[in-house]
Design an enzyme around this catalytic site. Structure first.
Site, PDB file in Angstrom:
ATOM      1  N   ASN A   6       0.626  -0.884  -0.035  1.00 34.16           N
ATOM      2  CA  ASN A   6       0.010   0.315  -0.205  1.00 34.16           C
ATOM      3  C   ASN A   6       0.828   0.939  -0.374  1.00 34.16           C
ATOM      4  O   ASN A   6       1.810   2.189   0.920  1.00 34.16           O
ATOM      5  CB  ASN A   6      -0.800   0.007   1.383  1.00 34.16           C
ATOM      6  CG  ASN A   6      -1.887   1.749   1.229  1.00 34.16           C
ATOM      7  OD1 ASN A   6      -1.499   1.937   0.395  1.00 34.16           O
ATOM      8  ND2 ASN A   6      -2.439   1.313   2.269  1.00 34.16           N
ATOM      9  N   LYS A   8       0.165   4.590  -0.408  1.00 34.05           N
ATOM     10  CA  LYS A   8      -0.515   5.093  -0.204  1.00 34.05           C
ATOM     11  C   LYS A   8      -0.255   6.411  -0.685  1.00 34.05           C
ATOM     12  O   LYS A   8      -0.439   6.799  -2.008  1.00 34.05           O
ATOM     13  CB  LYS A   8       0.249   5.356   1.982  1.00 34.05           C
ATOM     14  CG  LYS A   8      -0.594   4.811   2.344  1.00 34.05           C
ATOM     15  CD  LYS A   8      -0.036   4.612   3.695  1.00 34.05           C
ATOM     16  CE  LYS A   8      -0.543   3.466   4.615  1.00 34.05           C
ATOM     17  NZ  LYS A   8      -0.325   3.046   6.268  1.00 34.05           N
ATOM     18  N   HIS A  92      -9.968   1.330   4.550  1.00 34.25           N
ATOM     19  CA  HIS A  92      -8.824   1.380   5.352  1.00 34.25           C
ATOM     20  C   HIS A  92      -8.388   2.043   5.978  1.00 34.25           C
ATOM     21  O   HIS A  92      -9.730   3.449   6.326  1.00 34.25           O
ATOM     22  CB  HIS A  92      -7.583   2.276   4.418  1.00 34.25           C
ATOM     23  CG  HIS A  92      -6.599   1.694   4.666  1.00 34.25           C
ATOM     24  ND1 HIS A  92      -6.086   2.731   5.843  1.00 34.25           N
ATOM     25  CD2 HIS A  92      -5.481   0.654   4.894  1.00 34.25           C
ATOM     26  CE1 HIS A  92      -4.621   2.483   6.591  1.00 34.25           C
ATOM     27  NE2 HIS A  92      -4.129   1.040   5.102  1.00 34.25           N
ATOM     28  N   GLU A  94      -7.505   4.997   7.396  1.00 35.31           N
ATOM     29  CA  GLU A  94      -7.010   6.143   6.962  1.00 35.31           C
ATOM     30  C   GLU A  94      -8.750   6.451   6.250  1.00 35.31           C
ATOM     31  O   GLU A  94      -8.502   7.942   6.109  1.00 35.31           O
ATOM     32  CB  GLU A  94      -6.031   6.400   5.808  1.00 35.31           C
ATOM     33  CG  GLU A  94      -4.393   6.285   7.094  1.00 35.31           C
ATOM     34  CD  GLU A  94      -3.126   5.631   6.491  1.00 35.31           C
ATOM     35  OE1 GLU A  94      -3.578   5.709   5.516  1.00 35.31           O
ATOM     36  OE2 GLU A  94      -2.337   5.135   7.108  1.00 35.31           O
ATOM     37  N   GLU A 164      -5.794  -5.524   9.755  1.00 40.01           N
ATOM     38  CA  GLU A 164      -5.504  -3.678  10.549  1.00 40.01           C
ATOM     39  C   GLU A 164      -5.725  -2.970  11.868  1.00 40.01           C
ATOM     40  O   GLU A 164      -6.445  -2.267  11.858  1.00 40.01           O
ATOM     41  CB  GLU A 164      -5.288  -2.436   9.851  1.00 40.01           C
ATOM     42  CG  GLU A 164      -4.787  -3.436   8.013  1.00 40.01           C
ATOM     43  CD  GLU A 164      -4.193  -2.633   7.498  1.00 40.01           C
ATOM     44  OE1 GLU A 164      -2.794  -2.345   6.974  1.00 40.01           O
ATOM     45  OE2 GLU A 164      -4.516  -1.550   7.002  1.00 40.01           O
ATOM     46  N   GLY A 170       1.425   2.654  10.677  1.00 42.24           N
ATOM     47  CA  GLY A 170       2.913   3.397  10.590  1.00 42.24           C
ATOM     48  C   GLY A 170       2.732   3.828  11.285  1.00 42.24           C
ATOM     49  O   GLY A 170       3.236   5.511  11.748  1.00 42.24           O
ATOM     50  N   SER A 209       2.374  -2.017  10.158  1.00 41.49           N
ATOM     51  CA  SER A 209       3.928  -2.016  10.792  1.00 41.49           C
ATOM     52  C   SER A 209       4.712  -3.021  10.527  1.00 41.49           C
ATOM     53  O   SER A 209       5.357  -4.139  11.635  1.00 41.49           O
ATOM     54  CB  SER A 209       4.396  -1.253  12.234  1.00 41.49           C
ATOM     55  OG  SER A 209       3.891  -0.038  12.442  1.00 41.49           O
TER      56      SER A 209
HETATM   57  P1  PGA Z   1       1.959   0.511   7.540  1.00 38.38           P
HETATM   58  O1  PGA Z   1       0.713   0.242   7.298  1.00 38.38           O
HETATM   59  O2  PGA Z   1       2.962  -0.458   7.488  1.00 38.38           O
HETATM   60  O3  PGA Z   1       2.886   1.595   7.245  1.00 38.38           O
HETATM   61  O4  PGA Z   1       2.017   0.355   9.132  1.00 38.38           O
HETATM   62  C1  PGA Z   1      -0.470  -0.428   6.594  1.00 38.38           C
HETATM   63  C2  PGA Z   1      -1.379  -0.177   6.071  1.00 38.38           C
HETATM   64  O5  PGA Z   1      -1.963   0.883   6.440  1.00 38.38           O
HETATM   65  O6  PGA Z   1      -1.789  -0.540   5.090  1.00 38.38           O
END
Ligand code: PGA
Length: 246
Positions: A6, A8, A92, A94, A164, A170, A209
Site C-alpha cells: 500500500n 498511500k 482502510h 485512514e 489492521e 504507521g 508496521s
Molecule cells: P504500515 O501501513 O505498514 O506503514 O503500518 C500499513 C497499512 O496502512 O496498510
C-alpha cells in the site's frame, strides 16, 4: 499467502516505475504468494505497464460507492477495472478515520467492486481506546457485519480481509503474533458462520508496521495468510524480504 504493498500518498511517475521494476526483478520464480501493488490512482497506468509479463497484480487504494454521475473527484470501480486493476482496498482505517467513511459507504463500495469484477481487500481494525476498553473483537465483528450486509456467500469468499489495528498502522508498534492470531481466529469464526467450511480458503491478512524483521513471526501464525504493507513497501529490498518471509 497474499502480500499487498500500500503505497498511500507517495512516489512520482519515475520512482513508482523504478520501484515496480525493482520488485518485479527481485521476485523469485517460485514466489508462492499473490503479490499486489496499490499505487495512487494517477500512477496505476505506469505501474500496470511496468508490471507487464509479471505475476504481480495491480490494485487501487480506494473507489467510489457510485457507479457514475456528478461526483467530482471520485473514481469508479469500472474505471479501475478498465485501467487494469484486479483488486481494490476498501475501508482502510485512514479512509474511515481521516475521511469519515462510514460502514454503510464501505458496504456500498463493496457491492460496486463486485459488480465491476474487482476483488476487494476489506480493511477492519480497532483503535487503541477500543482495545483498551476490551472492545476490539466487538468493533471488528461490527465492521465485518456491516460491510457484508448485502453480500452473498460467493462474494464473501472472494474478499481478502485485512486486519489492521489502527494503533499499529504507521506507528512502528506492531501487534504481537499472538494478538494478530487471536483476532484472525475470531474473523475466521465469523467467516465460518457465514460461509461454512469455505472459511478456510478466505485470505485473512495482517497490516500494521510489518517489517522484514517481524514478518516471519506474524506470518507463521495459522490464521495469518499474509500482510498489507505500508511503509516497508516503498523500499524494494524490504518489500521483497517480506514477500519471502514465510
Ligand atoms: P504500515 O501501513 O505498514 O506503514 O503500518 C500499513 C497499512 O496502512 O496498510
Amino acid at each position: 499467502m497474499f502480500i499487498g504493498g500500500n503505497w498511500k500518498l507517495h512516489l512520482d511517475t519515475q520512482s513508482a516505475t523504478q520501484l515496480t521494476q525493482e520488485i518485479v526483478a527481485g521476485l523469485s520464480d517460485k514466489q508462492a504468494a499473490e503479490i499486489v501493488l496499490f499505487p495512487t490512482f494517477v500512477h496505476l497506468p505506469v505501474v500496470r505497464d511496468a508490471l507487464c509479463n509479471s505475476d504481480v497484480k495491480l490494485g487501487a487504494q480506494n473507489q467510489s460507492e457510485h457507479e457514475q454521475g456528478a461526483y467530482t473527484g471520485e473514481v469508479s470501480a469500472w474505471m479501475l477495472k478498465d485501467v487494469g486493476c484486479q483488486y481494490v482496498l476498501l475501508g482502510h482505517s485512514e479512509r474511515r478515520h481521516v475521511y469519515h467513511e462510514t460502514d454503510a459507504m464501505i458496504a456500498k463500495k463493496l457491492t460496486r467492486a463486485f459488480e465491476a469484477g474487482l476483488k476487494p481487500v476489506l480493511c477492519v481494525g480497532e483503535t487503541l481506546d477500543e482495545r483498551d476498553d476490551d472492545r476490539a473483537s466487538e468493533v471488528v465483528l461490527q465492521q465485518l457485519n456491516a460491510a457484508f450486509a448485502d453480500c452473498d456467500v460467493a462474494q464473501i469468499q472472494t474478499t481478502v480481509i485485512a486486519y489492521e489495528p489502527v494503533w499499529a498502522i504507521g506507528t512502528g508498534r506492531v501487534a504481537t503474533p499472538d494478538q494478530a492470531q487471536t483476532m484472525h481466529a475470531i474473523i475466521r469464526g465469523f467467516l465460518h458462520d457465514r460461509v461454512g467450511d469455505k472459511a478456510r480458503d478466505v485470505q485473512i491478512i495482517y497490516g500494521g508496521s510489518v517489517k522484514p524483521d517481524n514478518a516471519k513471526d506474524i506470518f507463521s501464525k495459522p490464521d495469518v495468510d499474509g500482510g498489507l504493507i505500508g511503509g516497508a513497501s516503498l523500499v524494494a529490498e524490504d518489500f521483497l524480504a517480506i514477500c519471502s518471509a514465510f
